[in-house]
Design a protein around this motif. Structure first.
Motif, PDB file in Angstrom:
ATOM      1  N   ILE A 160      -0.814   5.152   6.156  1.00  0.00           N
ATOM      2  CA  ILE A 160      -1.437   4.168   5.271  1.00  0.00           C
ATOM      3  C   ILE A 160      -2.911   4.480   5.050  1.00  0.00           C
ATOM      4  N   ARG A 161      -3.630   4.799   6.110  1.00  0.00           N
ATOM      5  CA  ARG A 161      -5.040   5.153   6.004  1.00  0.00           C
ATOM      6  C   ARG A 161      -5.317   6.367   6.885  1.00  0.00           C
ATOM      7  N   ASP A 193       0.833  -1.198   0.000  1.00  0.00           N
ATOM      8  CA  ASP A 193       0.000   0.000   0.000  1.00  0.00           C
ATOM      9  C   ASP A 193       0.871   1.252   0.000  1.00  0.00           C
ATOM     10  N   ALA A 194       1.941   1.228   0.814  1.00  0.00           N
ATOM     11  CA  ALA A 194       2.836   2.386   0.888  1.00  0.00           C
ATOM     12  C   ALA A 194       3.550   2.607  -0.435  1.00  0.00           C
ATOM     13  N   LEU A 195       3.944   1.518  -1.084  1.00  0.00           N
ATOM     14  CA  LEU A 195       4.645   1.632  -2.361  1.00  0.00           C
ATOM     15  C   LEU A 195       3.768   2.266  -3.428  1.00  0.00           C
ATOM     16  N   LEU A 248      -0.954   3.588  10.515  1.00  0.00           N
ATOM     17  CA  LEU A 248       0.380   4.017  10.117  1.00  0.00           C
ATOM     18  C   LEU A 248       1.367   2.870  10.232  1.00  0.00           C
ATOM     19  N   LEU A 249       2.465   3.013   9.491  1.00  0.00           N
ATOM     20  CA  LEU A 249       3.646   2.194   9.713  1.00  0.00           C
ATOM     21  C   LEU A 249       4.639   3.049  10.482  1.00  0.00           C
ATOM     22  N   GLU A 296      -2.943   9.747   2.525  1.00  0.00           N
ATOM     23  CA  GLU A 296      -2.443   8.378   2.521  1.00  0.00           C
ATOM     24  C   GLU A 296      -1.182   8.259   1.663  1.00  0.00           C
ATOM     25  N   GLY A 297      -0.177   7.594   2.209  1.00  0.00           N
ATOM     26  CA  GLY A 297       1.099   7.436   1.527  1.00  0.00           C
ATOM     27  C   GLY A 297       2.165   8.407   1.988  1.00  0.00           C
TER      28      GLY A 297
END
Length: 297
Positions: free
Chosen positions: A206-207, A158-160, A256-257, A229-230
């Protein structure tokens, strides 16, 4: 045998699984109102560890933002992945078919559901609680650690998709990042970074959505563009041993990461590709901060 094949073998061992404890009656095809709960949440505490669900088209399986009590494997049919808020206003971002799974992130990491899942045709789903995942490890060799790796890989994917900085890194660095980031869920209104305080982590959103603002000496605030997001943030404090130059606060519940400072210093500070990308990002943000401060004079 692959993970999916093992999971499908589990179902084949129970070909006539009944709609018993943990399986709820079929509901109308229209998504439920915001005050109602998806089928998963009803009687969650009484759920069987492993349960086969036979669901009609249009059934909401899980809803974005809800806590997750189980994960699902699609054995027959297809489901749609929706994101964006209430089911009526969601945007479809993908579909999953037989052999694919969803819901493992919320179950295994304690984060909220990151998408709403709705059946687009009659479907058969295998539902697993935490106990069910343990049973897979005991009886079928599918370890919970494997599922956690899959969950983090999906988060990193998702992050990519939304962060060009991460997408441009060499595959081996991306893999190491995926193993080191820790997923977390943060409620709306929580401060992640405070201007003038040290930052202790690098974040990928992420969201959800975060607001960013600079508080001047006279108490006035200047807003930056919101983080969507991202977005990646927190790099300035980690790279330059500086205090945070802006405050970051969640506007909505966020997933989040998070990469802790000690892990970053130990594993990634010497990675030239990652360090270079973060330095460039940090310099751009410092320049923006200086501009904001100058506008306030």
């Amino acid at each position: 045998m692959s993970l999916f094949a093992r999971l499908q073998a589990l179902l084949s061992a129970h070909p006539s699984a009944p709609a018993a404890a943990g399986q709820t009656p079929a509901t109308p095809a229209a998504p439920p109102a915001a005050t109602s709960a998806p089928a998963e949440a009803e009687g969650a505490s009484e759920q069987q560890p492993v349960c086969t669900r036979y669901l009609p088209a249009g059934q909401v399986v899980v809803r974005e933002g809800d806590p997750g009590h189980s994960m699902f494997v699609v054995l027959e049919g297809r489901v749609a992945v929706l994101r964006g808020g209430d089911p009526g206003g969601n945007t479809e971002v993908g579909r999953l078919g037989a052999g694919e799974f969803f819901g493992e992130l919320a179950l295994l990491t304690g984060t909220q559901r990151t998408a709403t899942i709705v059946t687009v045709e009659d479907a058969v789903l295998l539902e697993l609680t935490q106990a069910g995942v343990r049973e897979l490890g005991k009886d079928y060799g599918v370890k919970g650690e494997q599922m956690q790796v899959a969950a983090r890989e999906r988060l990193l994917a998702d992050a990519l998709r939304s962060n060009p900085l991460i997408a441009a890194l060499p595959p081996e660095v991306q893999h190491e990042l995926g193993d080191s980031f820790v997923p977390c869920t943060v409620p709306a209104g929580e401060t992640l970074l405070t201007r003038g305080q040290p930052g202790n982590a690098l974040y990928i959103l992420i969201r959800g959505q975060c607001e960013v603002f600079h508080t001047h000496s006279d108490g006035r605030q200047s807003a930056y563009p919101k983080l969507e997001e991202g977005a990646l943030f927190g790099e300035i404090s980690l790279l330059r041993s500086r205090l945070a130059t802006a405050t970051v606060r969640t506007v909505t519940p966020c997933t989040l990461l998070k990469l802790e400072r000690d892990v970053f210093k130990k594993a990634f500070l010497g990675q030239p590709d990652l360090r270079g990308a973060l330095v460039r990002l940090g310099l751009e943000r410092l320049k923006h901060t200086i501009e904001v401060m100058g506008e306030a004079k």
